[in-house]
Design a protein around this motif. Structure first.
Motif, PDB file in Angstrom:
ATOM      1  N   VAL A   1       0.863  -1.363  -0.084  1.00  0.00           N
ATOM      2  CA  VAL A   1       0.016  -0.016  -0.063  1.00  0.00           C
ATOM      3  C   VAL A   1       0.823   1.405  -0.024  1.00  0.00           C
ATOM      4  CG1 VAL A   1      -1.786   1.364   1.385  1.00  0.00           C
ATOM      5  CG2 VAL A   1      -1.981  -1.062   0.816  1.00  0.00           C
ATOM      6  N   GLN A   2       2.061   1.220   0.924  1.00  0.00           N
ATOM      7  CA  GLN A   2       2.831   2.449   0.882  1.00  0.00           C
ATOM      8  C   GLN A   2       3.621   2.746  -0.421  1.00  0.00           C
ATOM      9  OE1 GLN A   2       4.803   0.866   4.379  1.00  0.00           O
ATOM     10  NE2 GLN A   2       3.934   2.633   5.740  1.00  0.00           N
TER      11      GLN A   2
ATOM     12  N   ALA B   1       0.913   3.808  -3.137  1.00  0.00           N
ATOM     13  CA  ALA B   1       0.215   4.931  -2.934  1.00  0.00           C
ATOM     14  C   ALA B   1       0.011   6.049  -3.792  1.00  0.00           C
ATOM     15  CB  ALA B   1       0.579   5.483  -1.276  1.00  0.00           C
ATOM     16  N   GLY B   2      -1.056   6.321  -4.350  1.00  0.00           N
ATOM     17  CA  GLY B   2      -1.187   7.466  -5.085  1.00  0.00           C
ATOM     18  C   GLY B   2      -0.909   7.307  -6.674  1.00  0.00           C
TER      19      GLY B   2
ATOM     20  N   GLU C   1      -3.912  -4.278  -2.923  1.00  0.00           N
ATOM     21  CA  GLU C   1      -3.067  -3.366  -2.076  1.00  0.00           C
ATOM     22  C   GLU C   1      -2.253  -2.588  -3.266  1.00  0.00           C
ATOM     23  OE1 GLU C   1      -0.489  -5.317   0.815  1.00  0.00           O
ATOM     24  OE2 GLU C   1      -2.345  -6.730   1.049  1.00  0.00           O
TER      25      GLU C   1
ATOM     26  N   GLY D   1      -4.529  -0.252  -4.958  1.00  0.00           N
ATOM     27  CA  GLY D   1      -5.474   0.514  -4.272  1.00  0.00           C
ATOM     28  C   GLY D   1      -7.049   0.512  -4.320  1.00  0.00           C
TER      29      GLY D   1
END
Length: 148
Positions: free
Chosen positions: A97-98, A101-102, A144, A147
């Motif tokens: 996820v990290q 992200a975005g 994950e 997203g």
């Protein structure tokens, strides 16, 4: 009568022991871990290197890796493959996820990276069944990564 019984016991004991040893030797060994099926650390490292090369020549996804450190990516992908395959490694990188992200990764990009990984596994000589086991574990990370 007791002499005959003792004599038969002396004959039966080695026969029973041999039968037990034979039965034990035919007992299947515990299933290998995916890490062992893959070929251990050497093959996982080769897989990571082949995967990086596949990405490097894939115009569909290469721009996504433009700002990445190849050395760090290599280190973490080796750790991740080893860890997810039940090897002796500990994954020390950020969560999926990290990391993603975005990024708003779409299905086409995700599938392209999977294709690159399959090509890398083929080049590494990993058996199809073993490839499928690794892909199954990695596919669980899709939400994950994307997203969703």
């Amino acid at each position: 009568m007791s002499v005959n019984l003792t004599k038969h016991r002396l004959i039966l004991m080695p026969v029973l022991a041999l039968a037990l040893l034979t039965a034990c030797s035919n007992t299947p060994s515990p299933p290998a871990t995916l890490y062992e099926e893959l070929g251990g650390q050497t093959v996982i490292t080769e897989l990571a290197d082949n995967f990086i090369m596949e990405i490097a020549y894939d115009e569909r996804v290469l721009p996504r890796f433009a700002d990445s450190s190849v050395d760090r990516f290599r280190e973490k992908i080796i750790e991740h493959f080893c860890w997810i395959a039940d090897g002796p490694c500990i994954y020390t990188g950020d969560s999926m996820v990290q990391v993603h992200a975005g990024m708003q990764i779409n299905s086409a990009e995700f599938n392209a990276v999977v294709e690159d990984l399959i090509a890398a596994m083929d080049k590494t000589g990993i058996a199809l069944g073993t490839q499928n086991k690794l892909l199954d574990r990695l596919a669980r990370l899709r939400p994950e990564i994307m997203g969703i």
